[in-house]
Each structure stands twice: as C-alpha cells, then as structure tokens.
Enzyme design. Structure first.
Site, PDB file in Angstrom:
ATOM      1  N   ASN A  12       0.876  -0.925  -0.034  1.00 58.39           N
ATOM      2  CA  ASN A  12      -0.259  -0.047  -0.142  1.00 58.39           C
ATOM      3  C   ASN A  12       0.737   1.397  -0.210  1.00 58.39           C
ATOM      4  O   ASN A  12       2.110   1.417   0.730  1.00 58.39           O
ATOM      5  CB  ASN A  12      -1.311  -0.002   1.179  1.00 58.39           C
ATOM      6  CG  ASN A  12      -0.628   0.648   2.442  1.00 58.39           C
ATOM      7  OD1 ASN A  12       0.005   1.989   2.508  1.00 58.39           O
ATOM      8  ND2 ASN A  12       0.373  -0.306   3.900  1.00 58.39           N
ATOM      9  N   PHE A  56      -2.535   8.013   3.991  1.00 57.25           N
ATOM     10  CA  PHE A  56      -3.270   8.622   5.206  1.00 57.25           C
ATOM     11  C   PHE A  56      -3.871   9.545   4.562  1.00 57.25           C
ATOM     12  O   PHE A  56      -4.339  10.246   5.248  1.00 57.25           O
ATOM     13  CB  PHE A  56      -2.008  10.050   6.088  1.00 57.25           C
ATOM     14  CG  PHE A  56      -0.937   8.662   7.075  1.00 57.25           C
ATOM     15  CD1 PHE A  56      -1.120   7.850   7.651  1.00 57.25           C
ATOM     16  CD2 PHE A  56       0.236   9.434   7.663  1.00 57.25           C
ATOM     17  CE1 PHE A  56       0.076   6.832   8.107  1.00 57.25           C
ATOM     18  CE2 PHE A  56       0.769   9.696   8.494  1.00 57.25           C
ATOM     19  CZ  PHE A  56       0.888   7.392   8.781  1.00 57.25           C
ATOM     20  N   SER A  97       5.250   4.995   9.223  1.00 58.16           N
ATOM     21  CA  SER A  97       4.900   4.996   7.723  1.00 58.16           C
ATOM     22  C   SER A  97       5.771   5.311   6.449  1.00 58.16           C
ATOM     23  O   SER A  97       6.449   6.901   6.488  1.00 58.16           O
ATOM     24  CB  SER A  97       3.221   5.683   7.321  1.00 58.16           C
ATOM     25  OG  SER A  97       3.445   5.570   5.948  1.00 58.16           O
ATOM     26  N   ASN A 143       4.739   5.875   2.947  1.00 58.84           N
ATOM     27  CA  ASN A 143       3.660   6.808   2.386  1.00 58.84           C
ATOM     28  C   ASN A 143       3.871   7.807   2.875  1.00 58.84           C
ATOM     29  O   ASN A 143       2.981   8.573   1.816  1.00 58.84           O
ATOM     30  CB  ASN A 143       2.639   5.814   1.682  1.00 58.84           C
ATOM     31  CG  ASN A 143       3.095   4.352   1.995  1.00 58.84           C
ATOM     32  OD1 ASN A 143       3.495   4.151   0.892  1.00 58.84           O
ATOM     33  ND2 ASN A 143       2.648   3.343   2.382  1.00 58.84           N
ATOM     34  N   THR A 144       4.654   8.558   3.396  1.00 57.66           N
ATOM     35  CA  THR A 144       4.590  10.499   4.137  1.00 57.66           C
ATOM     36  C   THR A 144       5.879  10.629   4.036  1.00 57.66           C
ATOM     37  O   THR A 144       6.627  10.454   4.714  1.00 57.66           O
ATOM     38  CB  THR A 144       3.937  10.170   4.668  1.00 57.66           C
ATOM     39  OG1 THR A 144       2.517  10.262   4.760  1.00 57.66           O
ATOM     40  CG2 THR A 144       4.168  11.889   5.187  1.00 57.66           C
ATOM     41  N   LYS A 183       5.307   3.518  17.416  1.00 60.74           N
ATOM     42  CA  LYS A 183       4.961   2.086  16.314  1.00 60.74           C
ATOM     43  C   LYS A 183       6.576   2.237  15.326  1.00 60.74           C
ATOM     44  O   LYS A 183       6.251   3.715  14.470  1.00 60.74           O
ATOM     45  CB  LYS A 183       3.873   2.135  15.366  1.00 60.74           C
ATOM     46  CG  LYS A 183       3.769   1.163  14.515  1.00 60.74           C
ATOM     47  CD  LYS A 183       1.807   1.070  13.924  1.00 60.74           C
ATOM     48  CE  LYS A 183       2.352   0.138  12.773  1.00 60.74           C
ATOM     49  NZ  LYS A 183       0.640   0.076  12.218  1.00 60.74           N
ATOM     50  N   ASN A 227       5.792  -1.422  11.467  1.00 58.76           N
ATOM     51  CA  ASN A 227       4.969  -1.217  10.382  1.00 58.76           C
ATOM     52  C   ASN A 227       4.803  -1.868   8.925  1.00 58.76           C
ATOM     53  O   ASN A 227       5.984  -3.179   9.615  1.00 58.76           O
ATOM     54  CB  ASN A 227       5.319   0.423  10.079  1.00 58.76           C
ATOM     55  CG  ASN A 227       3.608   1.508   9.914  1.00 58.76           C
ATOM     56  OD1 ASN A 227       3.347   0.458   8.409  1.00 58.76           O
ATOM     57  ND2 ASN A 227       3.623   1.947  10.388  1.00 58.76           N
TER      58      ASN A 227
HETATM   59  C1  LIG Z   1      -3.913  -0.299   3.265  1.00 59.52           C
HETATM   60  C2  LIG Z   1      -2.762  -0.841   4.330  1.00 59.52           C
HETATM   61  C3  LIG Z   1      -3.049   0.580   5.224  1.00 59.52           C
HETATM   62  C4  LIG Z   1      -2.602   1.014   6.340  1.00 59.52           C
HETATM   63  N1  LIG Z   1      -2.903   1.917   7.257  1.00 59.52           N
HETATM   64  C5  LIG Z   1      -1.594   2.558   8.637  1.00 59.52           C
HETATM   65  C6  LIG Z   1      -2.269   3.461   9.047  1.00 59.52           C
HETATM   66  O1  LIG Z   1      -2.432   3.973   8.446  1.00 59.52           O
HETATM   67  N2  LIG Z   1      -1.071   3.647  10.308  1.00 59.52           N
HETATM   68  C7  LIG Z   1      -0.024   2.337  10.720  1.00 59.52           C
HETATM   69  O2  LIG Z   1       0.446   2.875  11.518  1.00 59.52           O
HETATM   70  N3  LIG Z   1      -0.307   1.500  10.209  1.00 59.52           N
HETATM   71  C8  LIG Z   1      -0.654   1.244   8.526  1.00 59.52           C
HETATM   72  N4  LIG Z   1      -0.392  -0.174   8.599  1.00 59.52           N
HETATM   73  C9  LIG Z   1       0.416  -0.125   8.758  1.00 59.52           C
HETATM   74  C10 LIG Z   1      -0.424  -2.264   9.216  1.00 59.52           C
HETATM   75  O3  LIG Z   1      -0.738  -1.631  10.562  1.00 59.52           O
HETATM   76  C11 LIG Z   1       0.376  -3.125  10.340  1.00 59.52           C
HETATM   77  O4  LIG Z   1       1.599  -2.600  10.435  1.00 59.52           O
HETATM   78  C12 LIG Z   1       1.044  -3.577   8.556  1.00 59.52           C
HETATM   79  O5  LIG Z   1       0.631  -3.688   7.510  1.00 59.52           O
HETATM   80  C13 LIG Z   1       2.042  -5.370   8.872  1.00 59.52           C
HETATM   81  O6  LIG Z   1       0.634  -6.179   9.535  1.00 59.52           O
HETATM   82  P1  LIG Z   1       0.242  -6.770   8.727  1.00 59.52           P
HETATM   83  O7  LIG Z   1       0.849  -8.153   7.829  1.00 59.52           O
HETATM   84  O8  LIG Z   1      -0.252  -8.220   9.810  1.00 59.52           O
HETATM   85  O9  LIG Z   1      -0.598  -6.758   7.134  1.00 59.52           O
HETATM   86  C14 LIG Z   1      -1.287  -0.190   7.582  1.00 59.52           C
HETATM   87  C15 LIG Z   1      -1.276  -1.953   6.470  1.00 59.52           C
HETATM   88  C16 LIG Z   1      -2.005  -1.197   5.261  1.00 59.52           C
HETATM   89  C17 LIG Z   1      -2.292  -2.791   3.936  1.00 59.52           C
END
Ligand SMILES: Cc1cc2nc3c(=O)[nH]c(=O)nc-3n(C[C@H](O)[C@H](O)[C@H](O)COP(=O)(O)O)c2cc1C
Length: 349
Positions: free
Chosen positions: A110, A114, A172, A174-175, A208, A237
């Site tokens: 992704n 945000f 993140s 992406n910022t 985080k 993350n």
């Molecule tokens: C589509 C998407 C959006 C995410 N948005 C955020 C976010 O806004 N803030 C954040 O701290 N992590 C965000 N994450 C990261 C997840 O909280 C997590 O840390 C990461 O995906 C690893 O866990 P997973 O493998 O179980 O997905 C996002 C992940 C995905 C896939």
C-alpha cells in the site's frame, strides 16, 4: 473458511482492493457481518497497562482509519482494536490505485499516504461510542504539515480522552520524510512534547516503528523510549524491502509491503527490540501474522500483544477465531498456563 465468508471473498477478490475494503467497512457498519461472541480460552487472557483483555490478538491500524467500526471489530473477537492513523486535518492521500493484493505471496503493498476524515470526525465518532473494550488511537501527521511533531501533539491531546492507548506512528513509508522522526533527537523531542501535553490525563503512549530499522536505529529508539519511560513499542509497520521470494506481478509497486512476506523480518526486529527493552515496557508484535503459530512466535519473541491486518484481506473475520484456537492449543502443548508465561520465552537462556 466459513461459508458466508467464502461468498463474500468471491465478490471481494474480483474488486479493486480499496473498493473491497470500502464495502467491508460498509457491511460492518450495517451489522451484516456475523459476530463471534463465544468466550475465549482462559489461557488467552492478558493484563496490559492495568487492564484485562480477553485475548492478545489485535486489529492493526489502517483498517479502520476513521474510527467507524471499532466496536464491530471488537465483536468479531479481537482483544483490542487500533483505529487510525488519524491526521489533524482531513486529507486525500495518494492518487489511486494505491492498495494492491499480492495474492500469490499472501502479501499486500500500500501507498495510501494517510487518507482520512481528520481529527474532528474521529473525535466525534469516538465520543459517541460506549467506552467498552480496548481501543487504541493511532496518530499520524499531515503531508503538508510544517511542524510534524506538533501534529502528534494535537492528535494525542484531542483523542487521549477516548483512547485506551495512544500510538505515535512515525513509521509510515508513504508520507515523505516521516520516518526521519525515528532518529534519536527527533524522536526524543517529539515524544517529550506529547508526554508533556497529555501529562494532566496520562494515557499509555507507544511508538510504532519500521521493521526496516537497523541495529543502530534500534539502539537509538529503545534508548529514547526507556529514557522517557514510554509505555510500549509496536514492531512494526510495513516494509520498504522486497524479499527475493516474492512472485506476484505487483511486487514492484511503490509502497509498504505487509502480510506473510513480512513475518520473518518483523519478528526478528521484534526479538532484537525485546533484547534491548529487557521487559521495561510491553511490546506489540505486528507484521505477517496469519495463524496461531505466527502469533505464538511473536509472543515467544517478546510480544505481549499481537496485531494483524493483511491476513484479514485474505481470510476475513473467521481468521480471528482460528488464530485464537490455535494459539490456545500451542500454549497448552508447551505447558504455558497463560500468554504472559510465554512472553519472551525464546529470549531466555
Ligand atoms: C492498507 C494498509 C493501510 C495501513 N495504514 C496504516 C496506518 O494508517 N497507520 C499505521 O500505523 N499502520 C498502517 N498500516 C500498517 C499495519 O498497521 C501493519 O503495521 C502492517 O500492515 C503489518 O501488519 P500485517 O502484515 O498484519 O498487515 C497499514 C497497512 C495496510 C495494509
């Protein structure tokens, strides 16, 4: 897989990933998704920050960015739900498409950036919900902000009254530039400002971090967190790295990778973090969890709580019950009476 979810999955997997997510949120809001209110095994209960949770399995940030379905997700059987990331002002995020399934790899990439309704919308929704269950609030910064640390202060102060814990998400990918806030001086400055700002009504505060943190980065991050007596760390993350094992066509997309291909890396960084924190505060293990064995590996590597998001994309809510059943069986197999007994088991000599 439950029959109702097999049907939903057939529909969702044909849609653009972000559109499917939108439908999932809508379905959860209307109460169409079957709930799971069966009690959890006693061994799964865990105490953290003075609160008793029925199980240690949490929904990671990003699924419910705007605090629309926290209670619905608790009713799906999660022991905790983290909403956000919430930015002070609403913003669009990056252009679409920005969310990609890597089905062959059971991963997700992704580059959302945000997108969200902003602080006031999140505050109104959190204020309207009953204070039941365990809900964390994850704070981010606006892309065009000139003082990013101030965004975390604004977000934490505004949402602390509704949060069971607060998260400063400085990881993140992406910022642009956001991850620089993980540096020793920047992180210490940011966290001190937030701590001071919420001192009148303290709420557990956690950071985080990225699974791409080097050993030196971890030294700095853990030093700052221990020094400031922070309440916890989430590891972590999404990753900017791309394991050589990826096979999906989408593996070259820009953004953060999550899901199964992240499990090994994020658990290794969790273990390194746990060695440095020496139990001073709880850790939340996140990244690639898709089974009870994965959750158990995070716990043994030092996590008190575990979070997941991407596996839900492939398996939906029935996954939560499966993970809990498998985890309880693994604890029993190894003679642990509780999750707490297994935390950090792999770190012991
Ligand atoms: C589509 C998407 C959006 C995410 N948005 C955020 C976010 O806004 N803030 C954040 O701290 N992590 C965000 N994450 C990261 C997840 O909280 C997590 O840390 C990461 O995906 C690893 O866990 P997973 O493998 O179980 O997905 C996002 C992940 C995905 C896939």
């Amino acid at each position: 897989m439950a029959a109702w979810y097999r049907l939903a999955d057939t529909l969702f997997s044909r849609m653009d990933a972000e559109a499917a997510h939108g439908w999932a949120i809508r379905a959860l809001k209307t109460g169409l998704v079957p709930e799971d209110r069966r009690p959890d095994a006693r061994s799964l209960g865990i105490t953290v920050w003075g609160r008793r949770l029925p199980n240690p399995i949490g929904l990671a940030a990003g699924f419910d960015k705007n605090a629309e379905v926290a209670d619905a997700m608790l009713r799906q059987g999660f022991g905790l739900v983290e909403i956000g990331s919430v930015t002070p002002r609403p913003q669009e995020g990056n252009p679409r498409p920005r969310l990609f399934r890597l089905s062959e790899d059971r991963g997700v990439i992704n580059r959302m950036g945000f997108p969200g309704h902003g602080l006031e919308a999140a505050r109104a929704r959190l204020a309207a919900r009953p204070r039941r269950g365990f809900v964390g609030v994850n704070i981010g910064a606006n892309k065009d902000s000139t003082d990013r640390a101030a965004d975390y202060v604004t977000g934490c102060v505004a949402l602390a009254p509704y949060a069971d814990y607060l998260v400063c998400n400085v990881s993140s990918p992406n910022t642009p530039g956001l991850r620089n806030l993980q540096g020793r001086t920047e992180l210490a400055g940011l966290l001190k400002r937030v701590q001071d700002a919420i001192a009148a009504k303290p709420v557990p505060l956690v950071v985080k971090i990225a699974p791409d943190a080097t050993d030196d980065d971890l030294d700095d991050i853990v030093f700052v967190c221990r020094d400031l007596r922070l309440d916890g760390l989430i590891v972590g993350n999404t990753t900017l790295s791309r394991p050589a094992t990826l096979t999906s066509d989408r593996r070259g997309e820009t953004g953060g990778l999550s899901g199964m291909p992240l499990m090994t890396l994020s658990t290794e960084v969790l273990r390194k973090t746990a060695r440095r924190t020496e139990g001073q505060f709880p850790l939340i293990g996140c990244g690639g969890v898709a089974s009870g064995a994965d959750a158990y590996a995070k716990i043994r590597a030092g996590a008190t709580l575990v979070q997941l998001y991407s596996a839900m994309v492939y398996e939906g809510p029935p996954l939560i019950r499966r993970i809990k059943t498998e985890l309880a069986a693994l604890l029993a197999r190894d003679g642990f009476n509780s999750v707490a007994d297994a935390v950090g088991a792999d770190l012991r000599p």
